[in-house]
Design a protein around this motif. Structure first.
Motif, PDB file in Angstrom:
ATOM      1  N   LYS A 178       0.908   5.304   5.489  1.00 13.77           N
ATOM      2  CA  LYS A 178       1.268   3.987   5.690  1.00 13.77           C
ATOM      3  C   LYS A 178       2.810   3.878   5.666  1.00 13.77           C
ATOM      4  O   LYS A 178       3.362   4.734   4.913  1.00 13.77           O
ATOM      5  CB  LYS A 178       0.603   3.459   4.459  1.00 13.77           C
ATOM      6  N   LEU A 179       3.359   3.434   6.639  1.00  8.93           N
ATOM      7  CA  LEU A 179       4.591   3.364   6.877  1.00  8.93           C
ATOM      8  C   LEU A 179       5.212   1.959   6.091  1.00  8.93           C
ATOM      9  O   LEU A 179       4.906   1.029   6.609  1.00  8.93           O
ATOM     10  CB  LEU A 179       5.165   3.353   8.366  1.00  8.93           C
ATOM     11  N   LEU A 180       6.325   2.158   5.139  1.00  7.59           N
ATOM     12  CA  LEU A 180       6.782   0.975   4.379  1.00  7.59           C
ATOM     13  C   LEU A 180       8.013   0.857   4.802  1.00  7.59           C
ATOM     14  O   LEU A 180       8.639   1.750   4.909  1.00  7.59           O
ATOM     15  CB  LEU A 180       6.215   1.085   2.949  1.00  7.59           C
ATOM     16  N   TYR A 181       8.614  -0.532   4.672  1.00  7.04           N
ATOM     17  CA  TYR A 181       9.909  -0.721   4.667  1.00  7.04           C
ATOM     18  C   TYR A 181      10.351  -1.574   3.463  1.00  7.04           C
ATOM     19  O   TYR A 181       9.433  -2.464   3.065  1.00  7.04           O
ATOM     20  CB  TYR A 181      10.675  -1.308   6.228  1.00  7.04           C
ATOM     21  N   LEU A 182      11.675  -1.405   3.273  1.00 11.19           N
ATOM     22  CA  LEU A 182      12.261  -2.473   1.938  1.00 11.19           C
ATOM     23  C   LEU A 182      12.606  -3.736   2.585  1.00 11.19           C
ATOM     24  O   LEU A 182      13.388  -3.804   3.587  1.00 11.19           O
ATOM     25  CB  LEU A 182      13.612  -1.771   1.520  1.00 11.19           C
ATOM     26  N   ALA A 183      12.000  -4.719   2.356  1.00  9.32           N
ATOM     27  CA  ALA A 183      12.042  -6.125   2.610  1.00  9.32           C
ATOM     28  C   ALA A 183      13.244  -6.723   2.228  1.00  9.32           C
ATOM     29  O   ALA A 183      13.382  -7.001   0.996  1.00  9.32           O
ATOM     30  CB  ALA A 183      10.757  -7.026   2.281  1.00  9.32           C
ATOM     31  N   LYS A 184      14.277  -7.053   3.059  1.00  5.45           N
ATOM     32  CA  LYS A 184      15.622  -7.677   2.610  1.00  5.45           C
ATOM     33  C   LYS A 184      15.088  -9.074   1.804  1.00  5.45           C
ATOM     34  O   LYS A 184      16.033  -9.416   0.985  1.00  5.45           O
ATOM     35  CB  LYS A 184      16.313  -7.779   3.831  1.00  5.45           C
ATOM     36  N   ASP A 185      14.411  -9.789   2.440  1.00  7.74           N
ATOM     37  CA  ASP A 185      13.915 -11.010   1.609  1.00  7.74           C
ATOM     38  C   ASP A 185      13.495 -10.872   0.315  1.00  7.74           C
ATOM     39  O   ASP A 185      13.735 -11.847  -0.579  1.00  7.74           O
ATOM     40  CB  ASP A 185      12.847 -11.962   2.526  1.00  7.74           C
ATOM     41  N   HIS A 186      12.649  -9.752   0.005  1.00  7.57           N
ATOM     42  CA  HIS A 186      12.137  -9.564  -1.230  1.00  7.57           C
ATOM     43  C   HIS A 186      13.103  -8.906  -2.226  1.00  7.57           C
ATOM     44  O   HIS A 186      12.588  -8.743  -3.365  1.00  7.57           O
ATOM     45  CB  HIS A 186      10.896  -8.913  -1.193  1.00  7.57           C
ATOM     46  N   PHE A 187      14.063  -8.292  -1.753  1.00  6.98           N
ATOM     47  CA  PHE A 187      14.860  -7.625  -2.743  1.00  6.98           C
ATOM     48  C   PHE A 187      16.392  -8.150  -2.293  1.00  6.98           C
ATOM     49  O   PHE A 187      17.060  -7.491  -1.408  1.00  6.98           O
ATOM     50  CB  PHE A 187      14.805  -5.937  -2.241  1.00  6.98           C
ATOM     51  N   ASP A 188      16.998  -8.561  -3.222  1.00  2.00           N
ATOM     52  CA  ASP A 188      18.167  -9.370  -3.022  1.00  2.00           C
ATOM     53  C   ASP A 188      19.258  -8.898  -3.901  1.00  2.00           C
ATOM     54  O   ASP A 188      20.434  -9.738  -4.247  1.00  2.00           O
ATOM     55  CB  ASP A 188      18.274 -10.880  -3.008  1.00  2.00           C
TER      56      ASP A 188
END
Length: 60
Positions: free
Chosen positions: A14-24
């Motif tokens: 599973k390819l995951l990316y760091l969500a900018k909206d969820h990590f501020d």
């Protein structure tokens, strides 16, 4: 952008990316960021969103 792979089964990931909206959070240095990740692994992992599924063909 930060990506990571999570093994699903066999040759699938599973390819995951760091969500900018969820990590501020803001960090002053890479060491400060590394320390946060090491100490808050569960919170950090919750901020990743699935991008897709990758599979790898192994040839013999």
């Amino acid at each position: 952008m930060i990506y990571k792979l999570q093994a699903i089964s066999g040759n699938r990931y599973k390819l995951l990316y760091l969500a900018k909206d969820h990590f501020d959070k803001q960090f002053k240095s890479a060491d400060e960021f590394r320390e946060f990740v090491e100490n808050n692994q569960k919170e950090f992992n919750k901020t990743f969103i699935t991008e897709g599924i990758l599979s790898r063909k192994i040839e013999k």
